[in-house]
Design a protein around this motif. Structure first.
Motif, short mmCIF file in Angstrom:
data_model
loop_
_atom_site.label_atom_id
_atom_site.label_comp_id
_atom_site.label_asym_id
_atom_site.label_seq_id
_atom_site.Cartn_x
_atom_site.Cartn_y
_atom_site.Cartn_z
N GLY A 186 9.96 9.13 -3.26
CA GLY A 186 9.15 8.05 -2.70
C GLY A 186 9.56 6.69 -3.19
O GLY A 186 10.73 6.31 -3.09
N ARG A 187 8.61 5.96 -3.77
CA ARG A 187 8.78 4.54 -4.10
C ARG A 187 9.20 4.32 -5.55
O ARG A 187 8.77 5.00 -6.47
CB ARG A 187 7.47 3.81 -3.81
N LEU A 188 10.05 3.35 -5.76
CA LEU A 188 10.58 2.99 -7.08
C LEU A 188 9.46 2.82 -8.10
O LEU A 188 8.49 2.10 -7.89
CB LEU A 188 11.36 1.68 -6.96
N SER A 209 -1.68 9.14 4.10
CA SER A 209 -1.79 9.66 5.47
C SER A 209 -0.86 8.95 6.45
O SER A 209 -0.27 9.57 7.33
CB SER A 209 -3.24 9.58 5.97
N ALA A 210 -0.71 7.63 6.28
CA ALA A 210 0.14 6.87 7.20
C ALA A 210 1.61 7.26 7.08
O ALA A 210 2.41 6.99 7.99
CB ALA A 210 -0.02 5.37 6.95
N ASN A 211 1.98 7.91 5.97
CA ASN A 211 3.37 8.32 5.77
C ASN A 211 3.64 9.76 6.20
O ASN A 211 4.79 10.20 6.16
CB ASN A 211 3.76 8.16 4.30
N LYS A 212 2.63 10.48 6.59
CA LYS A 212 2.82 11.90 6.93
C LYS A 212 3.81 12.12 8.07
O LYS A 212 4.55 13.11 8.06
CB LYS A 212 1.47 12.55 7.23
N ASN A 247 0.82 -1.21 0.00
CA ASN A 247 0.00 0.00 0.00
C ASN A 247 0.85 1.26 0.00
O ASN A 247 0.33 2.36 0.21
CB ASN A 247 -0.94 0.00 1.21
N ASP A 248 2.14 1.12 -0.21
CA ASP A 248 3.09 2.23 -0.23
C ASP A 248 3.25 2.90 1.12
O ASP A 248 3.72 4.04 1.22
CB ASP A 248 2.71 3.28 -1.29
N ASP A 298 5.20 9.27 -5.86
CA ASP A 298 4.97 10.06 -4.64
C ASP A 298 4.16 9.26 -3.63
O ASP A 298 3.03 8.87 -3.91
CB ASP A 298 4.25 11.36 -5.00
N ILE A 299 4.74 9.00 -2.47
CA ILE A 299 4.01 8.27 -1.42
C ILE A 299 3.77 9.15 -0.19
O ILE A 299 3.22 8.68 0.81
CB ILE A 299 4.76 7.00 -1.00
N TYR A 300 4.16 10.41 -0.28
CA TYR A 300 4.00 11.30 0.88
C TYR A 300 2.55 11.74 1.08
O TYR A 300 2.18 12.19 2.17
CB TYR A 300 4.92 12.51 0.73
#
Length: 440
Positions: A426-428, A413-416, A337-338, A408-410
């Motif tokens: 972010g992610r590859l 919400s869980a990554n904030k 889920n990134d 972009d995974i920023y």
């Protein structure tokens, strides 16, 4: 671990926290005593390996005098293994030289955890599941499914592997990726035809030419290197793997082993070096080795560590710094889920994230197993770099293009809570990376 030799700076030999001396040469490694400490000693006129070993009270493990004639201090250094502190007699014999000393034994760890296994051994590779490694092109994808290891389909869709392999149809052919790790199951069917020439292999842990993954299945680090190499080949099945062993069955290894393996890999044609290992302490010996190989345009990928800390392990923490420039990369882990993996370290120094949970790949004795860790995320980036290099793209800007064209995974919400600490973007995303790499 704090360096216990700081007191030496009050004497005639100073302990340098930022020594620029070179790492050891990679020539003719052999089985040797596993020393507690390693010292980098500047060379002076008249020095010989025998005289310097006696002066320090240790064993010379590397001798680099290439820059002595031109007064190039960075290339005029000996590396010496030692088990005792420098005595007053040693200090007098060294005549006031500035010496760098750091801990050596078991300072590096592979990390990661085996999370699932599958029954069967050799027979599970029958019926075509191994075909993706045979020539690199046979039926990797069928109806949107990753046909050879369907357990990884969701992972590969996340980083857009199927489309990436169409964009890079050479699949990494002509590229060698050195996997510096616990070794490999060298007889595993998955690696048939996909290993570099045996003359390039080495086991720095045992001191022989057979870097075989050793241990008890499911215990410690056994199978770690086999998994890492298998991940590289799933991403870039046309590439060759150079197996180099520096970690024991418990997953730990020495500074000297890692540094020597890095130099060995570059000297024998590696284009990418995968370091799914790390240390809590910054090793100048290892960093010097990385500096030397990145100056030769070899790409180095390091895992970020698995302690859920707001700092990443070394050498990942130095990736992209002034010593390795645009040729080194650090990689952390996200889930499907990134969201940042619960174990992954994070930092504003981290360059990239990749899926690192439950990644299936070959396991010892002809089997298959899933591992989780930033160790599994790093070889996805290494494989992606191999895809680009296989298309004859220059290595010079690949690291920045890969990290700068990530998904972009920023916004999740869980990554904030980890703003700006989960990679440059972010992610590859292999498609964005490979598409951007064509715009020279």
């Amino acid at each position: 671990m704090k360096n216990k030799f700081a007191a030496l700076s009050l004497l005639t030999v100073g302990l340098l926290s930022a020594c620029s001396s070179t790492a050891p040469t990679a020539a003719s490694p052999a089985a040797q005593e596993r020393f507690a400490r390693v010292a980098l000693v500047p060379l002076e006129a008249g020095d010989t390996p025998q005289s310097l070993a006696q002066a320090v009270g240790g064993e010379v493990l590397g001798w680099n005098d290439a820059g002595c004639a031109s007064e190039d201090e960075a290339n005029c250094t000996a590396m010496i293994g030692m088990n005792q502190q420098l005595s007053a007699q040693n200090l007098n014999a060294l005549g006031g030289r500035m010496v760098y000393i750091e801990p050596n034994k078991d300072m590096f760890s592979g990390g990661g955890t085996m999370t699932a296994t599958m029954g069967g051994r050799i027979n599970m590779w029958a019926g075509g599941r191994i075909n993706m490694w045979a020539g690199g092109r046979i039926n990797m994808w069928a109806g949107g499914q990753f046909s050879q290891l369907p357990e990884n389909t969701a992972l590969w869709k996340k980083i857009k592997l199927e489309e990436a392999q169409r964009i890079a149809p050479k699949l990494g052919a002509g590229v060698t990726v050195a996997v510096i790790d616990t070794g490999l199951d060298l007889q595993h069917p998955a690696f048939g035809g996909s290993l570099s020439d045996p003359s390039t292999w080495y086991d720095f842990y045992a001191g022989d030419a057979t870097p075989q993954d050793e241990g008890v299945f499911g215990v410690g680090g056994y199978g770690h290197g086999t998994n890492v190499a298998g991940i590289v080949l799933q991403v870039a099945p046309g590439a060759k793997i150079m197996p180099l062993r520096v970690l024991g069955s418990d997953g730990s290894g020495d500074v000297v082993m890692v540094a020597r393996a890095i130099l060995w890999a570059a000297d024998r044609g590696a284009n990418v070096i995968n370091l799914s290992l790390g240390s809590k302490e910054n090793s100048k010996v290892v960093q010097n080795a990385i500096k030397k190989v990145t100056e030769r345009r070899v790409l180095v990928v390091s895992s970020a560590g698995n302690s859920n800390l707001s700092k990443i392990t070394y050498p990942a923490a130095d990736a992209g710094g002034e010593d390795s420039g645009d040729y080194s990369m650090s990689v952390g882990s996200v889930d499907l889920n990134d969201v940042k993996s619960s174990f992954s370290n994070y930092s504003d120094k981290l360059k990239l994230m990749a899926p690192g949970e439950n990644v299936y790949a070959p396991a010892p004795d002809g089997g298959m197993a899933a591992w989780s860790g930033t160790s599994m995320a790093a070889p996805m980036a290494s494989g992606g770099l191999a895809l680009a290099l296989g298309q004859r793209l220059s290595s010079g800007e690949l690291v920045e293009r890969m990290s700068g064209n990530a998904a972009d995974i920023y916004k999740i919400s869980a990554n904030k809570p980890y703003k700006d600490k989960l990679g440059e973007k972010g992610r590859l995303d292999l498609v964005k990376f490979l598409s951007s790499s064509g715009d020279d």
